[in-house]
Enzyme design. Structure first.
Site, PDB file in Angstrom:
ATOM      1  N   HIS A  29       0.823  -1.205   0.000  1.00 21.60           N
ATOM      2  CA  HIS A  29       0.000   0.000   0.000  1.00 21.60           C
ATOM      3  C   HIS A  29       0.858   1.256   0.000  1.00 21.60           C
ATOM      4  O   HIS A  29       0.616   2.202  -0.756  1.00 21.60           O
ATOM      5  CB  HIS A  29      -0.926   0.017   1.214  1.00 21.60           C
ATOM      6  CG  HIS A  29      -1.811   1.221   1.270  1.00 21.60           C
ATOM      7  ND1 HIS A  29      -1.400   2.441   1.780  1.00 21.60           N
ATOM      8  CD2 HIS A  29      -3.081   1.405   0.854  1.00 21.60           C
ATOM      9  CE1 HIS A  29      -2.384   3.314   1.678  1.00 21.60           C
ATOM     10  NE2 HIS A  29      -3.422   2.713   1.127  1.00 21.60           N
ATOM     11  N   GLU A  65       8.113   5.024  -2.978  1.00 19.90           N
ATOM     12  CA  GLU A  65       8.659   4.606  -4.266  1.00 19.90           C
ATOM     13  C   GLU A  65       9.310   3.239  -4.109  1.00 19.90           C
ATOM     14  O   GLU A  65       9.786   2.898  -3.025  1.00 19.90           O
ATOM     15  CB  GLU A  65       9.690   5.627  -4.752  1.00 19.90           C
ATOM     16  CG  GLU A  65       9.077   6.985  -5.082  1.00 19.90           C
ATOM     17  CD  GLU A  65      10.103   7.963  -5.612  1.00 19.90           C
ATOM     18  OE1 GLU A  65      11.319   7.674  -5.488  1.00 19.90           O
ATOM     19  OE2 GLU A  65       9.702   9.004  -6.135  1.00 19.90           O
ATOM     20  N   LEU A  87      -4.790  -7.752   3.059  1.00 23.17           N
ATOM     21  CA  LEU A  87      -5.337  -8.883   3.803  1.00 23.17           C
ATOM     22  C   LEU A  87      -6.759  -9.262   3.420  1.00 23.17           C
ATOM     23  O   LEU A  87      -7.280 -10.264   3.904  1.00 23.17           O
ATOM     24  CB  LEU A  87      -5.276  -8.580   5.303  1.00 23.17           C
ATOM     25  CG  LEU A  87      -3.861  -8.316   5.833  1.00 23.17           C
ATOM     26  CD1 LEU A  87      -3.907  -7.902   7.296  1.00 23.17           C
ATOM     27  CD2 LEU A  87      -2.967  -9.538   5.645  1.00 23.17           C
ATOM     28  N   HIS A  92      -8.644  -1.282  -3.327  1.00 25.98           N
ATOM     29  CA  HIS A  92      -7.290  -1.397  -3.896  1.00 25.98           C
ATOM     30  C   HIS A  92      -7.138  -2.686  -4.703  1.00 25.98           C
ATOM     31  O   HIS A  92      -6.551  -2.679  -5.791  1.00 25.98           O
ATOM     32  CB  HIS A  92      -6.244  -1.360  -2.784  1.00 25.98           C
ATOM     33  CG  HIS A  92      -6.122  -0.030  -2.108  1.00 25.98           C
ATOM     34  ND1 HIS A  92      -6.087   1.157  -2.800  1.00 25.98           N
ATOM     35  CD2 HIS A  92      -6.023   0.300  -0.787  1.00 25.98           C
ATOM     36  CE1 HIS A  92      -5.965   2.163  -1.957  1.00 25.98           C
ATOM     37  NE2 HIS A  92      -5.936   1.669  -0.735  1.00 25.98           N
TER      38      HIS A  92
END
Length: 259
Positions: A29, A65, A87, A92
């Site tokens: 993330h 990055e 999880l 996303h």
């Protein structure tokens, strides 16, 4: 005459070179907490140690990055399996990562999120034992004990389904109630779950940290624990095993996107 290759698995018995395996791209993330990035890099090292011949890369959704689009661009038109370091299902996993993959030149497959899976339960159990959970509790102690599975939270209902399934698996392992609770975006909160368990006579409530790495949410949830709180999942060896398991599952499927 057949020859033995110095790189086992790359050359078959009739000397024809086997296709290179798709690259593994671990999709994190991203976090402003430097401990999170350190955890991710440690997991990458574990994965590389287990599969020395496997190309392994890192891409972030945000904040750190390399960002995932940059990582995918660097791969050109190579095959890649994207393994979310997440999880459960949610925005996303269902939108951000597939959209970034579809916009890249790489031939990609997106693996399932890490959870729910028994290897996560192995890790959660180990972290609880490290924090002081007693595996051999007597029946009276067991009747007084419970666990709050503290997660980040999501507005996606499928994320809650996945977290509840992990809670069920952990409850089966421990033999006590395990209630999922959330730091944001979903209910119940950790505090609410603790109060509800206490009202049911569960006076020894542990908080199991269902986070991949240390961070603000993990700390806030741990601070609410009335008894013990486990560390995040982190670099437990089962986590690297699970990353590779998700990679292997996705590798067995057809390529799902290519620009």
């Amino acid at each position: 005459m057949n020859r033995i290759s110095s790189q086992p698995g790359l050359v078959s018995l009739d000397d024809r070179r086997r296709p290179e395996p798709p690259a593994l791209v671990l999709v994190a993330h991203g976090s402003r907490d430097p401990r999170t990035l350190a955890t991710v890099h440690d997991l990458l090292d574990q994965v590389r140690d287990r599969r020395p011949d496997l190309p392994v890369h890192l891409g972030h959704i945000e904040l750190n990055e390399p960002l995932l689009p940059d990582t995918l661009a660097s791969l050109g038109t190579a095959d890649a399996v994207l393994v979310p370091l997440l999880l459960s299902r949610g925005y996303h996993v269902k939108r951000d990562i597939p959209d970034m993959a579809a916009a890249s030149p790489a031939r990609t497959r997106v693996a399932a999120p890490l959870g729910p899976h028994p290897l996560l339960v192995d890790t959660l159990h180990a972290r609880l034992v490290e924090a002081g959970w007693h595996t051999g509790t007597d029946e009276e102690t067991r009747r007084e004990s419970a666990v709050v599975l503290a997660s980040a939270g999501s507005r996606d209902p499928e994320s809650a389904i996945d977290t509840r399934r992990t809670a069920q698996l952990l409850a089966e392992r421990l033999g006590v109630p395990v209630v999922p609770a959330y730091a944001s975006a979903a209910t119940p909160t950790v505090e609410t779950a603790i109060r509800a368990l206490t009202a049911r006579g569960r006076h020894k409530v542990a908080v199991a940290s269902y986070f991949t790495a240390p961070g603000l949410f993990a700390r806030q949830c741990a601070e609410k624990a009335p008894w013990i709180a486990s560390a995040p999942l982190g670099t437990h060896p089962a986590m690297a095993d699970l990353i590779l398991h998700r990679y292997d599952q996705a590798s067995a499927t057809q390529v799902t996107s290519a620009a």
